[in-house]
Design an enzyme around this catalytic site. Sequence first.
Site, PDB file in Angstrom:
ATOM      1  N   CYS A 387       0.823  -1.201   0.000  1.00  0.00           N
ATOM      2  CA  CYS A 387       0.000   0.000   0.000  1.00  0.00           C
ATOM      3  C   CYS A 387       0.868   1.267   0.000  1.00  0.00           C
ATOM      4  O   CYS A 387       1.474   1.562  -1.019  1.00  0.00           O
ATOM      5  CB  CYS A 387      -1.013  -0.040   1.136  1.00  0.00           C
ATOM      6  N   HIS A 513      -3.694  -4.954   0.248  1.00  0.00           N
ATOM      7  CA  HIS A 513      -3.084  -5.524   1.458  1.00  0.00           C
ATOM      8  C   HIS A 513      -3.187  -7.048   1.435  1.00  0.00           C
ATOM      9  O   HIS A 513      -4.183  -7.612   1.915  1.00  0.00           O
ATOM     10  CB  HIS A 513      -3.822  -5.026   2.699  1.00  0.00           C
ATOM     11  N   GLU A 515      -1.746  -9.074   3.242  1.00  0.00           N
ATOM     12  CA  GLU A 515      -1.602  -9.646   4.592  1.00  0.00           C
ATOM     13  C   GLU A 515      -2.931 -10.024   5.241  1.00  0.00           C
ATOM     14  O   GLU A 515      -2.972 -10.852   6.137  1.00  0.00           O
ATOM     15  CB  GLU A 515      -0.827  -8.687   5.506  1.00  0.00           C
TER      16      GLU A 515
END
Length: 537
Positions: A387, A513, A515
């Site tokens: 990001c 993102h 993650e």
Amino acid sequence: MSHLSETKYIFVTGGVVSSLGKGIISASIGQLLQARGYKITIQKFDPYINIDPGTLNPYEHGECYVTVDGMETDLDLGHYERFTGIKTTCNNSITTGRIYQAVIDQERHGDYLGRTIQVVPHITDEIKRRIRANAESEHFDFVISEIGGTIGDIESAPFMEAIRQLRWELGRNAINIHLTYVPYLRAAGEFKTKPTQHSVKELQSMGIQPDILILRTEYHLEQGILNKVASFCNVEPACVVQSEDLPSIYEVPVNMQRQGLDSSILTKFGVVAGSEHQADMQSWNHFLQLQKMATEEVRIGLVGKYDLQDAYKSIRESLHLAAIYNGRKAKLQFINSELITPENVAEKLAGLAGIVVCPGFGQRGIEGKITAINYTRTHNIPTFGICLGMQMMVIEFARYVLGYQDADSMEMNPSTAHSVIDIMEEQKQITDKGGTMRLGAYDCELLEDSRVRAIYGSAHISERHRHRYEFNNKYLAEYEQNGMKCVGHNPRSGLVEIVEIPEHRWFIGTQFHPEYVSTVLNPHPLFVDFIKNAMEG
Ligand code: GLN
């Protein structure tokens, strides 16, 4: 896939102190029931008045976790997803602010026909509705509702009252699991159960009798202590379990299973567990085995501005999981980007196998991120920008390769002549009118023959976003001619989602993102590949 004719409700409350790991316990219970083949969901109730944690400073609240449908939520939802693999939505995260907002909106709308609106029954009814709504929309076998805060907090009182009523209404279909703390007093050489007794008394004074107690402890408790707690708190001995500090949070489900927690839960609900419902922990245990064997370290730098474990929680966990699947133990080193200068960057990044440039908002620490990226790009060190990290990769490239020394993001410098990161016209087509941020899951198409396409093993992916600014497509051709490629884009708007320097060992930046979707049983392929490459250095 569901088995039970009626949905069972599990309320998880916490006592004595905060930070006992209620989220991990709730996620573990969910994981164990799921491993028995049940369809489950977990929701978190946060007693604060913010509508969502999106505006909370990470120092206050740790990472902001984003659901598929674009809700900004508490980091506990990350634990839920990593443990169970279930994708969360706005139904899984509810704050006091949202409850009140719904009730006040209805009042303004005239739905209460002139009646006085009160905490009981209007706020409590709205809480109850949210707890049951989940089960009504999809038939779940179990709904696990975690109540944030600690027993006795003024803020959580309406939630306790709602649970009390629901338990009364649902009868055998609802239980309360209470998590408390048993401290060890070194000077006395003793464990102390008094805080637990008080916490249970407090719960009882609200009309809630815990069915199961989970005692958090730093050291192993002897059975005698568990029995004592059982008899003082009116809980069956088999329903008092301990959760001692373990080397890894991922061992918690197995530790709970060893003490029969999942069986006790089923017994409480009057569910007789057939052999077909034994928890199948094979894949989970395989992961734990890999974790145990992964002793050799791989050192990864986290370049960010929040020196706090929880601020980049999902990134940290994704790196740990990815390392384990590569047979390594991730040693994560936080590097405060505010302190990185061109003079000290080599020293700051010395010995690291790769770096992750973290997400973030605002000016603070961004020059250090750019300096770090400049170093790893020119020294062929694996670099993963997420990001804001990706945006900084783009700015670094503009400044040092394209020669635009004032290149910047409109977020940081609105008067720059080279806004390589900007608000894009295309973005307006795909974001909601009211919202100014691109939030939640968006499709992304991957370029044929690109590294990311091989990593994902697919041409179409969907990943979660949380940002306002975008790669400025006006500069795209120039970037591509000079070696930085757009290898992933949004098929509807054409917005750039992934950049890569194919010439580099591993230099990938994602506007989204990744993650948020890495789980214990399915680590994210980008993190796995990043670690794999870092190890080869
Ligand atoms: N601040 C940047 C933006 O709004 C990046 C946000 C982030 O890293 N999550 O676009």
